[in-house]
Write a protein that holds these residues in place. Structure first.
Motif, PDB file in Angstrom:
ATOM      1  N   MET A 118       0.848  -1.195   0.000  1.00 12.74           N
ATOM      2  CA  MET A 118       0.000   0.000   0.000  1.00 12.74           C
ATOM      3  C   MET A 118       0.880   1.241   0.000  1.00 12.74           C
ATOM      4  O   MET A 118       1.910   1.289   0.663  1.00 12.74           O
ATOM      5  N   LYS A 119       0.461   2.265  -0.751  1.00 11.12           N
ATOM      6  CA  LYS A 119       1.169   3.553  -0.744  1.00 11.12           C
ATOM      7  C   LYS A 119       0.363   4.543   0.074  1.00 11.12           C
ATOM      8  O   LYS A 119      -0.830   4.745  -0.183  1.00 11.12           O
ATOM      9  N   VAL A 120       1.011   5.157   1.053  1.00  9.37           N
ATOM     10  CA  VAL A 120       0.343   6.079   1.968  1.00  9.37           C
ATOM     11  C   VAL A 120       0.963   7.461   1.819  1.00  9.37           C
ATOM     12  O   VAL A 120       2.190   7.611   1.904  1.00  9.37           O
ATOM     13  N   GLY A 121       0.129   8.470   1.602  1.00  7.70           N
ATOM     14  CA  GLY A 121       0.587   9.851   1.553  1.00  7.70           C
ATOM     15  C   GLY A 121       0.266  10.547   2.863  1.00  7.70           C
ATOM     16  O   GLY A 121      -0.856  10.431   3.370  1.00  7.70           O
ATOM     17  N   ILE A 122       1.231  11.242   3.423  1.00  3.42           N
ATOM     18  CA  ILE A 122       1.057  11.940   4.693  1.00  3.42           C
ATOM     19  C   ILE A 122       1.267  13.430   4.455  1.00  3.42           C
ATOM     20  O   ILE A 122       2.297  13.845   3.920  1.00  3.42           O
ATOM     21  N   ALA A 123       0.292  14.223   4.847  1.00  2.61           N
ATOM     22  CA  ALA A 123       0.387  15.673   4.720  1.00  2.61           C
ATOM     23  C   ALA A 123       0.783  16.253   6.062  1.00  2.61           C
ATOM     24  O   ALA A 123      -0.003  16.245   7.003  1.00  2.61           O
TER      25      ALA A 123
ATOM     26  N   THR B 148       3.858   8.755  12.302  1.00  2.00           N
ATOM     27  CA  THR B 148       3.050   7.866  11.469  1.00  2.00           C
ATOM     28  C   THR B 148       3.915   7.215  10.399  1.00  2.00           C
ATOM     29  O   THR B 148       3.844   5.997  10.167  1.00  2.00           O
ATOM     30  N   ALA B 149       4.748   8.009   9.732  1.00  2.00           N
ATOM     31  CA  ALA B 149       5.635   7.464   8.702  1.00  2.00           C
ATOM     32  C   ALA B 149       6.590   6.435   9.296  1.00  2.00           C
ATOM     33  O   ALA B 149       6.838   5.376   8.692  1.00  2.00           O
ATOM     34  N   TRP B 150       7.130   6.724  10.450  1.00  2.00           N
ATOM     35  CA  TRP B 150       8.072   5.807  11.118  1.00  2.00           C
ATOM     36  C   TRP B 150       7.400   4.480  11.465  1.00  2.00           C
ATOM     37  O   TRP B 150       7.986   3.412  11.296  1.00  2.00           O
ATOM     38  N   LEU B 151       6.156   4.532  11.906  1.00  4.58           N
ATOM     39  CA  LEU B 151       5.434   3.310  12.260  1.00  4.58           C
ATOM     40  C   LEU B 151       5.013   2.512  11.036  1.00  4.58           C
ATOM     41  O   LEU B 151       4.881   1.275  11.107  1.00  4.58           O
ATOM     42  N   LEU B 152       4.796   3.190   9.910  1.00  2.54           N
ATOM     43  CA  LEU B 152       4.297   2.512   8.711  1.00  2.54           C
ATOM     44  C   LEU B 152       5.383   2.033   7.769  1.00  2.54           C
ATOM     45  O   LEU B 152       5.139   1.152   6.941  1.00  2.54           O
ATOM     46  N   GLU B 153       6.585   2.600   7.856  1.00  2.00           N
ATOM     47  CA  GLU B 153       7.524   2.431   6.756  1.00  2.00           C
ATOM     48  C   GLU B 153       7.997   0.992   6.553  1.00  2.00           C
ATOM     49  O   GLU B 153       8.422   0.630   5.457  1.00  2.00           O
ATOM     50  N   GLU B 154       7.928   0.145   7.564  1.00  2.00           N
ATOM     51  CA  GLU B 154       8.359  -1.249   7.389  1.00  2.00           C
ATOM     52  C   GLU B 154       7.321  -2.081   6.636  1.00  2.00           C
ATOM     53  O   GLU B 154       7.615  -3.187   6.189  1.00  2.00           O
ATOM     54  N   THR B 155       6.111  -1.545   6.514  1.00  2.00           N
ATOM     55  CA  THR B 155       5.047  -2.314   5.864  1.00  2.00           C
ATOM     56  C   THR B 155       4.458  -1.619   4.638  1.00  2.00           C
ATOM     57  O   THR B 155       3.833  -2.278   3.810  1.00  2.00           O
ATOM     58  N   HIS B 156       4.637  -0.306   4.519  1.00  2.00           N
ATOM     59  CA  HIS B 156       4.023   0.433   3.413  1.00  2.00           C
ATOM     60  C   HIS B 156       5.023   1.389   2.767  1.00  2.00           C
ATOM     61  O   HIS B 156       6.022   1.788   3.387  1.00  2.00           O
ATOM     62  N   ASP B 157       4.726   1.761   1.540  1.00  2.00           N
ATOM     63  CA  ASP B 157       5.477   2.782   0.810  1.00  2.00           C
ATOM     64  C   ASP B 157       4.902   4.136   1.229  1.00  2.00           C
ATOM     65  O   ASP B 157       3.715   4.408   0.999  1.00  2.00           O
TER      66      ASP B 157
ATOM     67  N   ARG C 248      -8.845   6.041  -7.390  1.00  2.00           N
ATOM     68  CA  ARG C 248      -7.714   6.070  -6.463  1.00  2.00           C
ATOM     69  C   ARG C 248      -7.461   7.498  -6.000  1.00  2.00           C
ATOM     70  O   ARG C 248      -7.676   8.456  -6.762  1.00  2.00           O
ATOM     71  N   LEU C 249      -7.022   7.653  -4.762  1.00  2.00           N
ATOM     72  CA  LEU C 249      -6.707   8.985  -4.258  1.00  2.00           C
ATOM     73  C   LEU C 249      -5.445   9.516  -4.925  1.00  2.00           C
ATOM     74  O   LEU C 249      -4.512   8.760  -5.237  1.00  2.00           O
ATOM     75  N   GLU C 250      -5.423  10.822  -5.122  1.00  2.00           N
ATOM     76  CA  GLU C 250      -4.241  11.474  -5.687  1.00  2.00           C
ATOM     77  C   GLU C 250      -3.976  12.765  -4.920  1.00  2.00           C
ATOM     78  O   GLU C 250      -4.871  13.583  -4.732  1.00  2.00           O
ATOM     79  N   MET C 251      -2.743  12.950  -4.464  1.00  2.00           N
ATOM     80  CA  MET C 251      -2.318  14.193  -3.826  1.00  2.00           C
ATOM     81  C   MET C 251      -1.596  15.047  -4.862  1.00  2.00           C
ATOM     82  O   MET C 251      -0.703  14.551  -5.558  1.00  2.00           O
ATOM     83  N   THR C 252      -1.982  16.324  -4.924  1.00  2.00           N
ATOM     84  CA  THR C 252      -1.273  17.282  -5.770  1.00  2.00           C
ATOM     85  C   THR C 252      -0.500  18.219  -4.861  1.00  2.00           C
ATOM     86  O   THR C 252      -1.050  18.760  -3.896  1.00  2.00           O
TER      87      THR C 252
ATOM     88  N   GLY D 195       3.301  18.499  -8.632  1.00  3.49           N
ATOM     89  CA  GLY D 195       3.476  17.048  -8.692  1.00  3.49           C
ATOM     90  C   GLY D 195       2.210  16.317  -8.269  1.00  3.49           C
ATOM     91  O   GLY D 195       1.493  16.775  -7.378  1.00  3.49           O
ATOM     92  N   ARG D 196       1.961  15.193  -8.906  1.00  5.18           N
ATOM     93  CA  ARG D 196       0.798  14.379  -8.596  1.00  5.18           C
ATOM     94  C   ARG D 196       1.264  13.030  -8.048  1.00  5.18           C
ATOM     95  O   ARG D 196       2.147  12.400  -8.632  1.00  5.18           O
ATOM     96  N   HIS D 197       0.634  12.614  -6.959  1.00  6.32           N
ATOM     97  CA  HIS D 197       1.079  11.413  -6.265  1.00  6.32           C
ATOM     98  C   HIS D 197      -0.110  10.490  -6.001  1.00  6.32           C
ATOM     99  O   HIS D 197      -0.875  10.720  -5.060  1.00  6.32           O
ATOM    100  N   PRO D 198      -0.296   9.446  -6.827  1.00  4.93           N
ATOM    101  CA  PRO D 198      -1.360   8.476  -6.563  1.00  4.93           C
ATOM    102  C   PRO D 198      -1.036   7.683  -5.292  1.00  4.93           C
ATOM    103  O   PRO D 198       0.088   7.217  -5.102  1.00  4.93           O
ATOM    104  N   VAL D 199      -2.021   7.567  -4.418  1.00  6.45           N
ATOM    105  CA  VAL D 199      -1.839   6.864  -3.149  1.00  6.45           C
ATOM    106  C   VAL D 199      -3.099   6.062  -2.845  1.00  6.45           C
ATOM    107  O   VAL D 199      -4.176   6.295  -3.411  1.00  6.45           O
ATOM    108  N   ASP D 200      -2.945   5.113  -1.922  1.00  6.46           N
ATOM    109  CA  ASP D 200      -4.090   4.306  -1.497  1.00  6.46           C
ATOM    110  C   ASP D 200      -4.768   4.875  -0.257  1.00  6.46           C
ATOM    111  O   ASP D 200      -5.934   4.565   0.012  1.00  6.46           O
TER     112      ASP D 200
END
Length: 421
Positions: free
Chosen positions: A1-6, A15-24, A236-240, A245-250
């Motif tokens: 899963m790809k996760v975008g964090i604002a 949140t990124a530190w807790l997720l990074e071993e399992t998600h992009d 799919r969600l997309e962050m601009t 830049g556009r970043h498709p994320v789940d």
């Protein structure tokens, strides 16, 4: 899963530190520096020339409120980096130290005394602990519980309401309308078995943010790049971002001020309720500065304290005194001061959330939307108390949704559970 964090404040980075071993994971941060309200200025000591850290954001944390922060610091290899801070507090009123005993006020304006201040703040500590024990509703205003106390009006104003006024950057009058539980969480007596002393990280509290970022080895963290909008493209969600830049994320985690989050989700369909709830969050501007002149402290040095609360007009603002070998330095709230310091060495501005009953009502409803449509919320958007431990705890809550099998999450939850036992 790809996760975008604002947002690369404490909540977003944790949140990124807790997720990074399992998600992009991708973290976008509008400011050029990470850390959010963890902001440290590094100024050379006049004698040694070595940089010394001074905190302008989160300056200290009570040990009894650092279950999550302490365990994250330990996991990051920072367990031994805490240093105790002195806790003494003084109050000055229009630049004059408080009288130590009864003073009727020669000008006709009643001023609280040191004895009255101590008694009133001890009463607040005991009553705030009782509010938590009885689980008083978070929507009860502070004045509803404080006004019945057997205290003169000027004592309630200058010794009780002044504390949250300085913390949240509002007038003492406006402090009456804040949530009693949210205010009380900062001042409640932790009990006889708790370590009520306060601590900071050597090297500054922002060092926690830097260490989180360093240990996010696979996550991509991009300062100076804000999230402009989130929309749905082909299901799919997309962050601009602010560079186009556009970043498709789940999934998207919003660890932003509510006003920014409200704008980001605007292009998403079906977010009317969400935007209404985020509109109930109110903020005040706060300016902090580091300076070398003791302009807000009493003239007599023997009346100085590690923290001084200055009452002027309807405001209450703090000055923290730090002794260094190369000379004293001070960190002050400057938002409403009539005169600025003569020599400002560093300054920064914050947007500080007001814990009003209306905001907390909206927040409770917002929590029910967690994860809906792939949107998650972290930081003070979901924490009823905007302290470091609660903000980091919000990251744990998001990670439970998105990565329940995360090794870091599992280890942290075990450690917190052992500490609580």
């Amino acid at each position: 899963m790809k996760v975008g964090i604002a947002g690369a404040g404490a909540a977003g980075l944790a949140t990124a530190w807790l997720l990074e071993e399992t998600h992009d994971t991708l973290v976008l941060e509008a400011r050029d520096s990470i850390g959010g309200n963890l902001r440290s200025a590094h100024l050379p000591d006049g004698d040694t020339g070595s940089p010394a850290a001074l905190d302008l954001g989160v300056q200290e944390v009570p040990r009894h409120l650092t279950a999550v922060a302490g365990e994250i610091a330990k996991a990051l290899g920072m367990e031994g980096h805490w240093e105790q801070l002195p806790s003494e507090r003084a109050v000055v009123c229009d630049g004059t130290p408080l009288a130590r005993s009864s003073d009727n006020g020669s000008s006709g304006a009643l001023r609280v005394t040191e004895d009255e201040t101590l008694a009133a703040q001890e009463l607040l500590a005991s009553q705030a602990a009782e509010w938590a024990r009885k689980d008083i509703a978070w929507t009860v205003p502070l004045a509803e519980l404080v006004e019945p106390w057997d205290l003169p009006e000027h004592v309630r104003d200058q010794a009780v309401y002044a504390l949250p006024a300085s913390l949240f950057g509002c007038t003492r009058s406006d402090a009456r309308g804040l949530s009693a539980r949210a205010v009380g969480a900062f001042y409640a007596d932790p009990g006889p078995d708790a370590d009520a002393r306060t601590y900071r990280l050597r090297g500054g509290m922002q060092a926690l943010a830097w260490q989180l970022a360093r240990q996010c080895r696979s996550a991509r963290i991009v300062p100076g790049t804000a999230v402009r909008r989130v929309r749905r493209v082909n299901g799919r969600l997309e962050m601009t971002d602010s560079a186009g830049g556009r970043h498709p994320v789940d999934a998207v985690v919003l660890a932003l001020p509510a006003e920014d989050a409200r704008g980001v989700v605007g292009p998403l369909g079906g977010t009317g309720t969400l935007r209404r709830l985020l509109g109930a969050y109110d903020y005040n501007d706060l300016v902090y500065g580091v300076h070398s002149d003791p302009c807000y402290l009493p003239a007599a040095r023997d009346r100085w304290a590690p923290t001084t609360l200055s009452l002027h007009g309807g405001w209450a603002e703090t000055t923290t005194w730090r002794e260094r070998s190369g000379g004293d330095v001070f960190v002050s709230q400057l938002t409403h001061r009539a005169e600025p310091p003569r020599c400002v060495l560093a300054s920064t501005a914050f947007r500080t959330l007001l814990p009003t009953p209306a905001m907390l009502t909206a927040q409770a409803e917002l929590l029910g939307l967690q994860g809906e449509g792939g949107l998650y919320f972290a930081g003070h958007l979901t924490a009823p108390v905007d302290d470091l431990d609660s903000v980091l705890g919000s990251a744990v809550a998001v990670a439970r949704h998105l990565a329940p099998d995360s090794p870091r999450l599992s280890a942290l939850v075990r450690a917190i559970g052992e500490e609580k036992r």
